[in-house]
Design a protein around this motif. Sequence first.
Motif, short mmCIF file in Angstrom:
data_model
loop_
_atom_site.label_atom_id
_atom_site.label_comp_id
_atom_site.label_asym_id
_atom_site.label_seq_id
_atom_site.Cartn_x
_atom_site.Cartn_y
_atom_site.Cartn_z
N ALA A 177 0.76 -1.15 0.02
CA ALA A 177 -0.07 -0.06 -0.04
C ALA A 177 0.97 1.09 0.07
CB ALA A 177 -0.91 0.04 1.16
N VAL A 178 2.02 1.06 0.75
CA VAL A 178 2.81 2.28 0.75
C VAL A 178 3.55 2.33 -0.47
CG1 VAL A 178 4.80 3.40 1.82
CG2 VAL A 178 3.05 2.43 3.35
N LEU A 179 4.04 1.47 -0.93
CA LEU A 179 4.69 1.68 -2.28
C LEU A 179 3.99 1.91 -3.53
CD1 LEU A 179 7.09 -1.37 -1.69
CD2 LEU A 179 7.70 0.95 -1.78
N LEU A 180 2.66 1.60 -3.56
CA LEU A 180 1.75 2.10 -4.37
C LEU A 180 1.26 3.49 -4.49
CD1 LEU A 180 -0.80 -1.07 -4.58
CD2 LEU A 180 1.06 -0.41 -6.17
N GLN A 181 1.57 4.22 -3.46
CA GLN A 181 1.23 5.52 -3.28
C GLN A 181 2.05 6.54 -4.24
OE1 GLN A 181 1.96 6.60 0.79
NE2 GLN A 181 0.23 5.57 1.58
N ASN A 182 1.39 7.52 -4.85
CA ASN A 182 2.21 8.19 -5.94
C ASN A 182 2.13 9.65 -5.23
OD1 ASN A 182 2.62 6.41 -7.98
ND2 ASN A 182 0.44 6.44 -8.32
N GLY A 183 1.58 10.16 -4.43
CA GLY A 183 1.80 11.52 -3.85
C GLY A 183 0.43 11.90 -3.17
N LEU A 184 0.30 13.12 -2.56
CA LEU A 184 -0.91 13.30 -1.59
C LEU A 184 -2.11 13.42 -2.53
CD1 LEU A 184 0.46 15.86 0.81
CD2 LEU A 184 0.04 13.55 0.98
N ASP A 185 -1.91 14.01 -3.95
CA ASP A 185 -3.11 14.18 -4.65
C ASP A 185 -3.28 13.36 -5.86
OD1 ASP A 185 -3.67 16.74 -3.10
OD2 ASP A 185 -2.48 18.12 -4.41
N GLU A 186 -2.48 12.22 -5.77
CA GLU A 186 -2.81 11.36 -7.03
C GLU A 186 -3.29 10.10 -6.62
OE1 GLU A 186 0.95 11.09 -9.41
OE2 GLU A 186 1.68 12.99 -8.34
N VAL A 187 -3.77 9.40 -7.39
CA VAL A 187 -4.49 8.13 -7.27
C VAL A 187 -3.31 6.97 -6.98
CG1 VAL A 187 -5.73 6.15 -8.21
CG2 VAL A 187 -6.44 8.64 -8.38
N PRO A 188 -3.30 6.12 -6.24
CA PRO A 188 -2.32 5.01 -5.89
C PRO A 188 -2.26 4.27 -7.27
CG PRO A 188 -3.63 5.11 -3.97
CD PRO A 188 -4.27 6.02 -5.15
N SER A 189 -0.83 3.81 -7.51
CA SER A 189 -0.78 2.99 -8.75
C SER A 189 -1.46 1.65 -8.49
CB SER A 189 0.69 2.69 -8.85
OG SER A 189 1.62 3.74 -9.12
N ALA A 190 -1.71 1.22 -9.55
CA ALA A 190 -2.57 -0.50 -9.67
C ALA A 190 -1.50 -1.46 -9.33
CB ALA A 190 -3.44 -0.45 -10.59
N SER A 191 -0.13 -1.11 -9.74
CA SER A 191 0.83 -2.38 -9.72
C SER A 191 1.94 -1.78 -9.23
CB SER A 191 1.06 -2.94 -11.02
OG SER A 191 1.50 -1.98 -12.08
N LEU A 192 3.11 -2.67 -8.91
CA LEU A 192 4.55 -2.18 -8.39
C LEU A 192 5.40 -1.95 -9.80
CD1 LEU A 192 4.71 -4.92 -5.86
CD2 LEU A 192 4.36 -2.48 -5.42
N ARG A 193 4.63 -1.69 -10.77
CA ARG A 193 5.37 -1.68 -11.96
C ARG A 193 6.75 -0.57 -12.01
NH1 ARG A 193 5.27 -3.18 -16.92
NH2 ARG A 193 3.52 -4.09 -17.11
N LYS A 194 6.62 0.55 -11.16
CA LYS A 194 7.64 1.60 -10.91
C LYS A 194 8.88 0.99 -10.37
CE LYS A 194 5.31 3.53 -6.84
NZ LYS A 194 4.66 4.35 -6.48
N LEU A 195 8.58 -0.27 -9.72
CA LEU A 195 9.83 -0.97 -8.95
C LEU A 195 10.26 -2.04 -9.81
CD1 LEU A 195 8.33 -0.67 -5.24
CD2 LEU A 195 10.30 0.36 -6.45
N HIS A 196 9.81 -2.39 -10.75
CA HIS A 196 10.32 -3.51 -11.67
C HIS A 196 11.52 -3.49 -11.99
CE1 HIS A 196 6.15 -5.28 -13.37
NE2 HIS A 196 6.04 -4.81 -11.81
N GLY A 197 12.07 -2.40 -12.31
CA GLY A 197 13.40 -1.99 -12.86
C GLY A 197 14.46 -2.17 -11.60
#
Length: 131
Positions: free
Chosen positions: A44-64
Motif C-alpha cells: 500500500a505504501v509503495l503504490l502511493q504516488n503523492g498526496l493528490d494522486e491516485v495510487p498505482s494499480a501495480s508495482l511496475r515502477k519498481l520492476h526495474g
Amino acid sequence: AAKGRLGSTSLLSSTSLLGYGDASRYTRAPLGSRLDTEVSERRAVLLQNGLDEVPSASLRKLHGAWGARSEREAQVQLASWAGFAWLSGEERLSALRSRSPVERLQWARAGLAKVRQRLATELALQRVIAK
C-alpha cells in the motif's frame, strides 16, 4: 500470498528497497503480526504516488529497481523484503547484499529461527523465575 507469522523510481533508498516505504518506520514488526499483513501494508505504501494522486494499480515502477519482469516477480521481491520486518536493523541491512529474493527469504527464515529460539529461551526463563 505467503502466510505465516512472522512514489516514483527514486524509491532507491535502502528503506524503500526494504519495502518500508516510510523512512520513519525503523521499528520491528509486532511479533504477533503476519507476513501477509506486512506485505499488504508495504505494498500500500509503495503504490502511493503523492498526496493528490491516485495510487498505482501495480508495482511496475519498481520492476526495474528490483529486476522484476512481471507483477508476480515484484510481489515475490516485496515479500522477500517484508520477511525481514521482525529482524534487527543490522539483519535488515544484510538483505541489501542480495538481489535474489530466494536468498533473502532464506536469510530471513534463518534470522526468524534465531528470534524464535531466543523467545523460547526467554519464555522458559520466565517460567522458571515465576515458580
